[in-house]
Design a protein around this motif. Sequence first.
Motif, PDB file in Angstrom:
ATOM      1  N   ARG A  33      24.673  -6.200  41.098  1.00 27.16           N
ATOM      2  CA  ARG A  33      25.882  -5.385  41.201  1.00 27.16           C
ATOM      3  C   ARG A  33      26.541  -5.583  42.561  1.00 27.16           C
TER       4      ARG A  33
ATOM      5  N   ARG B 171      28.081  -9.112  42.643  1.00 24.39           N
ATOM      6  CA  ARG B 171      29.291  -9.165  41.832  1.00 24.39           C
ATOM      7  C   ARG B 171      30.449  -8.489  42.561  1.00 24.39           C
ATOM      8  N   GLY B 172      30.190  -7.340  43.171  1.00 23.06           N
ATOM      9  CA  GLY B 172      31.232  -6.642  43.917  1.00 23.06           C
ATOM     10  C   GLY B 172      31.684  -7.412  45.142  1.00 23.06           C
ATOM     11  N   THR B 173      30.727  -7.991  45.868  1.00 21.96           N
ATOM     12  CA  THR B 173      31.070  -8.767  47.066  1.00 21.96           C
ATOM     13  C   THR B 173      31.868 -10.004  46.710  1.00 21.96           C
TER      14      THR B 173
ATOM     15  N   GLY C 222      33.717 -10.440  44.035  1.00 24.04           N
ATOM     16  CA  GLY C 222      35.023 -10.001  43.562  1.00 24.04           C
ATOM     17  C   GLY C 222      35.931  -9.598  44.709  1.00 24.04           C
ATOM     18  N   ALA C 223      35.383  -8.866  45.672  1.00 26.01           N
ATOM     19  CA  ALA C 223      36.173  -8.458  46.832  1.00 26.01           C
ATOM     20  C   ALA C 223      36.588  -9.666  47.658  1.00 26.01           C
TER      21      ALA C 223
ATOM     22  N   GLY D  86      36.372  -5.053  44.453  1.00 32.41           N
ATOM     23  CA  GLY D  86      34.926  -5.282  44.538  1.00 32.41           C
ATOM     24  C   GLY D  86      34.131  -4.085  44.060  1.00 32.41           C
ATOM     25  N   LEU D  87      34.585  -2.898  44.435  1.00 32.72           N
ATOM     26  CA  LEU D  87      33.916  -1.687  43.982  1.00 32.72           C
ATOM     27  C   LEU D  87      34.094  -1.517  42.481  1.00 32.72           C
TER      28      LEU D  87
ATOM     29  N   LEU E  63      34.276  -3.922  40.306  1.00 36.01           N
ATOM     30  CA  LEU E  63      33.356  -4.830  39.638  1.00 36.01           C
ATOM     31  C   LEU E  63      31.912  -4.333  39.733  1.00 36.01           C
ATOM     32  N   ALA E  64      31.601  -3.639  40.818  1.00 36.83           N
ATOM     33  CA  ALA E  64      30.241  -3.150  40.990  1.00 36.83           C
ATOM     34  C   ALA E  64      30.030  -1.810  40.280  1.00 36.83           C
ATOM     35  N   CYS E  65      30.925  -0.876  40.499  1.00 32.84           N
ATOM     36  CA  CYS E  65      30.801   0.474  39.922  1.00 32.84           C
ATOM     37  C   CYS E  65      32.161   0.920  39.395  1.00 32.84           C
TER      38      CYS E  65
END
Length: 142
Positions: free
Chosen positions: A23, A26-28, A30-31, A58-59, A61-63
């Motif tokens: 997670r 993926r967020g990193t 994406g950001a 990014g957030l 994509l993560a949460c």
Amino acid sequence: MARELERLEALAIRRRLRVRLLRAARGTLGAGATLATLIKLKLAGSLTLKLGIAVLVGLGLACPFVVLAVVVLMGFVLAVVSLFDGGSVDCPDTAWGDGCERREKRAVRLRHLIARREAWLAAPSGPAPSAQRREAAPLSAR
């Protein structure tokens, strides 16, 4: 039995860690990709805005639920702030000219074009009115 329980707990801990790491990755990613795109395409004005958008993506994509909550909260705050703004919705006065005259001229020209076409449709005579700029202004305004 105790060894089996410890093994299962270790598997559960590793799974939670793996989910959190994936997670976060993926967020990193994406950001980072969003920030690179915003910088390359020059879409957002300031670096702070670019970083904010990148963090939100990014957030997201993560949460996703956290971002949904942030967006709803921002919408609520903007709605409340707009209620107490106190600014005029009509043409504001500015030192360099407000542009209201220009909008009024365009509105008059639009009404004229509509009336001219309605008149032609009611009694078609001659060629149909064209959408060229030379006929846009009324004869009295030229």
